[in-house]
Write a protein that holds these residues in place. Structure first.
Motif, PDB file in Angstrom:
ATOM      1  N   PRO A  27       0.798  -1.230   0.000  1.00 50.96           N
ATOM      2  CA  PRO A  27       0.000   0.000   0.000  1.00 50.96           C
ATOM      3  C   PRO A  27       0.829   1.278   0.000  1.00 50.96           C
ATOM      4  O   PRO A  27       0.502   2.228  -0.719  1.00 50.96           O
ATOM      5  N   ALA A  28       1.906   1.335   0.779  1.00 39.79           N
ATOM      6  CA  ALA A  28       2.683   2.575   0.869  1.00 39.79           C
ATOM      7  C   ALA A  28       3.253   2.971  -0.486  1.00 39.79           C
ATOM      8  O   ALA A  28       3.217   4.151  -0.864  1.00 39.79           O
ATOM      9  N   ARG A  29       3.762   2.005  -1.260  1.00 39.93           N
ATOM     10  CA  ARG A  29       4.338   2.326  -2.564  1.00 39.93           C
ATOM     11  C   ARG A  29       3.252   2.749  -3.548  1.00 39.93           C
ATOM     12  O   ARG A  29       3.436   3.693  -4.327  1.00 39.93           O
ATOM     13  N   PHE A  30       2.136   2.045  -3.521  1.00 46.01           N
ATOM     14  CA  PHE A  30       1.051   2.407  -4.419  1.00 46.01           C
ATOM     15  C   PHE A  30       0.532   3.812  -4.101  1.00 46.01           C
ATOM     16  O   PHE A  30       0.307   4.636  -4.997  1.00 46.01           O
ATOM     17  N   LEU A  31       0.349   4.104  -2.810  1.00 36.34           N
ATOM     18  CA  LEU A  31      -0.146   5.414  -2.406  1.00 36.34           C
ATOM     19  C   LEU A  31       0.839   6.518  -2.761  1.00 36.34           C
ATOM     20  O   LEU A  31       0.440   7.618  -3.171  1.00 36.34           O
ATOM     21  N   ALA A  32       2.128   6.240  -2.616  1.00 34.69           N
ATOM     22  CA  ALA A  32       3.140   7.233  -2.993  1.00 34.69           C
ATOM     23  C   ALA A  32       3.058   7.547  -4.478  1.00 34.69           C
ATOM     24  O   ALA A  32       3.149   8.717  -4.884  1.00 34.69           O
ATOM     25  N   LEU A  33       2.857   6.520  -5.298  1.00 34.36           N
ATOM     26  CA  LEU A  33       2.731   6.741  -6.731  1.00 34.36           C
ATOM     27  C   LEU A  33       1.495   7.578  -7.056  1.00 34.36           C
ATOM     28  O   LEU A  33       1.547   8.495  -7.886  1.00 34.36           O
ATOM     29  N   VAL A  34       0.389   7.284  -6.395  1.00 30.98           N
ATOM     30  CA  VAL A  34      -0.831   8.058  -6.637  1.00 30.98           C
ATOM     31  C   VAL A  34      -0.621   9.524  -6.262  1.00 30.98           C
ATOM     32  O   VAL A  34      -1.032  10.439  -6.992  1.00 30.98           O
ATOM     33  N   VAL A  35       0.032   9.768  -5.124  1.00 29.03           N
ATOM     34  CA  VAL A  35       0.287  11.147  -4.703  1.00 29.03           C
ATOM     35  C   VAL A  35       1.181  11.865  -5.704  1.00 29.03           C
ATOM     36  O   VAL A  35       0.970  13.050  -6.012  1.00 29.03           O
ATOM     37  N   ILE A  36       2.171  11.174  -6.223  1.00 31.03           N
ATOM     38  CA  ILE A  36       3.052  11.791  -7.229  1.00 31.03           C
ATOM     39  C   ILE A  36       2.255  12.167  -8.470  1.00 31.03           C
ATOM     40  O   ILE A  36       2.420  13.267  -9.022  1.00 31.03           O
TER      41      ILE A  36
END
Length: 531
Positions: free
Chosen positions: A74-83
């Motif tokens: 989840p953390a990596r996916f969420l970071a990508l979405v925020v970017i």
């Protein structure tokens, strides 16, 4: 990890059991079992709006879906979405980046792409190589002779100025300054979303609300607020992990970047009082004070006037854009007397109400709930509400009330307010008066106030009726509470005290607390003919 599925037939956790037993309570009064630690709550399993939205990507995960076992945790996916969302926000500023920031009048407001960042590169002396708080701003007078931002934000601005290439035109340097700040603020947004995802360990996907928030897209590069938002989010994550010292350190750092994170200490004090966690509160307070002093003390010693500019400017500021006070001032036609006294009185009353709620609610409120309420109170009564202030509330709203419908209703109000203020500024600054006048802008302010009050009302309802709290339906107590999670109450007032006493009596009285509290009847005499 596996996906969770909400079981409505399992019932709801009552207000007494889930808080844990009172210290005097018998063994019969016990806390509800905690949910399995290896499960992840998937919003599409319990939130109708999230379930409908998931159809875009093929529908909710199935029962046997394994979540978090691949590289795409989840953390990596969420970071990508925020970017991606941050990049869209930067693209939304392109009309201003190309020309509107550098044109007189209203173009930057008409295109709804205003940002303080490029203007302050020259306006606060960074283009001339001046240092904030030490060097006086050229041509400045009154309360704004030095940079009017807290010290850590000033350091952030200075680092971006150092990274800005020299040479070229002033416009080129301001464009670079904004772009560098936008990249650094994007990193802050990534830190914030990862911290939010790790605050409620079983609910990391709630942070998708933050990642996709329209308010983040529109306002992330209006000012430097995301720095404080990221630090405050990290502080919440440290507290949730039962690390009060590091939580305090990051609260102190966040307060050195923006004043509002100081308010987070209030909920920790109240809930620590209710649970008797005084040592942990002293630890978080000590960490906050120490970190704040570490950042501020060198500037205080170097130039007290430069350091105090932020606080003096804030005190002397009059009713301004976005506030209820502006509407009142325009209605009366004159400025308000004793505005600071009125705001202080309302804030004290709000905090008193929140304090009573913290100590008297049937079940101890969650940290995120009280944190949201106290920051929302500050936002509602403050003398100014800039569009980027919505960023303060987004992480707290995600943790306090993780429901897509309610979140999007609030965000819709904030988007309309953001568009409203830019349209109004376009109206008052441009010769052709493109935009909305005072009456429509007052309506936009009212939308912002009502949207925030709507979310406040839902959080208060969840506190008073904990069975309505979307975080607690599965037996969780306070995932963001750290040492407070599932801790017994030590000091309570009002309804909480009554319920605790009844629960204690119920353990000893087979017929129930109501009969236990009745006065005993004297035995009937032998041969009595009483009917």
């Amino acid at each position: 990890m596996t996906s969770s599925a909400r079981d409505e037939s399992a019932g709801r956790i009552g207000p007494v059991e889930a808080s844990g037993p009172a210290p005097e309570a018998p063994a019969a009064v016990v806390a509800a079992p905690a949910p399995p630690a290896n499960t992840v709550v998937v919003p599409a399993d319990e939130d109708p709006v999230a379930a409908a939205g998931s159809e875009v990507i093929g529908g909710p995960p199935g029962r046997r879906a394994l979540l978090g076992v691949s590289w795409w945790i989840p953390a990596r996916f969420l970071a990508l979405v925020v970017i991606l969302v941050s990049a869209l926000g930067m693209a939304q500023k392109l009309p201003c980046y190309n020309e509107a920031w550098f044109q007189p009048g209203s173009p930057q407001y008409i295109h709804a792409c205003y940002s303080d960042i490029p203007h302050l590169f020259s306006g606060r002396g960074f283009s001339a190589g001046l240092h904030p708080y030490v060097d006086r701003i050229p041509g400045s007078t009154g309360d704004l002779q030095y940079l009017e931002y807290p010290v850590l934000t000033g350091l952030f601005m200075q680092v971006a100025a150092w990274l800005t290439p020299g040479g070229g035109t002033t416009q080129s340097q301001e464009q670079w300054f904004w772009a560098i700040n936008a990249g650094l603020l994007m990193a802050c947004a990534v830190v914030a979303v990862v911290a939010v995802s790790r605050t409620h360990r079983r609910r990391p996907w709630d942070a998708l609300l933050f990642a996709l928030a329209p308010g983040l897209l529109l306002n992330s590069t209006v000012n430097w607020d995301l720095l404080a938002v990221a630090l405050a989010a990290v502080a919440m994550a440290w507290w949730a992990g039962s690390r009060p010292f590091w939580a305090g350190v990051f609260i102190g750092l966040a307060t050195a970047a923006k004043l509002y994170p100081l308010l987070l200490l209030g909920p920790l004090l109240l809930l620590g009082w209710r649970a008797g966690k005084w040592r942990e509160f002293r630890t978080v307070l000590g960490g906050a004070v120490g970190a704040w002093l570490l950042v501020n003390l060198p500037i205080m010693v170097a130039n007290w006037q430069g350091w105090s500019t932020f606080y003096v400017f804030s005190k002397h500021r009059k009713e301004d854009y976005g506030s209820f006070w502006l509407i009142l001032m325009q209605t009366r036609g004159v400025a308000l007397d004793n505005l600071d006294v009125l705001i202080a009185a309302l804030m004290v009353l709000s905090c008193a109400g929140i304090g009573w709620l913290a100590l008297a609610a049937p079940r101890r409120p969650r940290v995120a709930q009280l944190a949201f309420l106290v920051v929302a109170a500050f936002v509602l009564v403050n003398k100014v509400y800039s569009p980027q202030y919505v960023l303060w509330l987004i992480p707290l709203a995600v943790l306090a009330r993780p429901r897509w419908r309610d979140f999007l209703v609030w965000q819709a109000c904030e988007v309309l307010y953001t568009l409203g203020i830019w349209s109004h500024l376009g109206f008052v600054t441009g010769p052709k008066q493109h935009g909305i006048g005072d009456s429509w802008y007052d309506f936009a302010i009212a939308l912002h106030l009502l949207g925030t009050l709507y979310l406040v009302a839902l959080v208060v309802r969840d506190i008073l009726l904990p069975e309505r709290d979307p975080v607690r339906w599965d037996g969780s107590d306070d995932p963001s509470g750290g040492v407070l999670d599932r801790a017994p109450d030590v000091f309570v007032l009002g309804t909480a005290r009554r319920l605790r006493e009844e629960a204690t009596y119920a353990g000893y009285a087979p017929a129930g607390p109501e009969q236990w509290l009745d006065e005993p009847h004297a035995p009937e005499p032998a041969g009595s003919t009483r009917p």
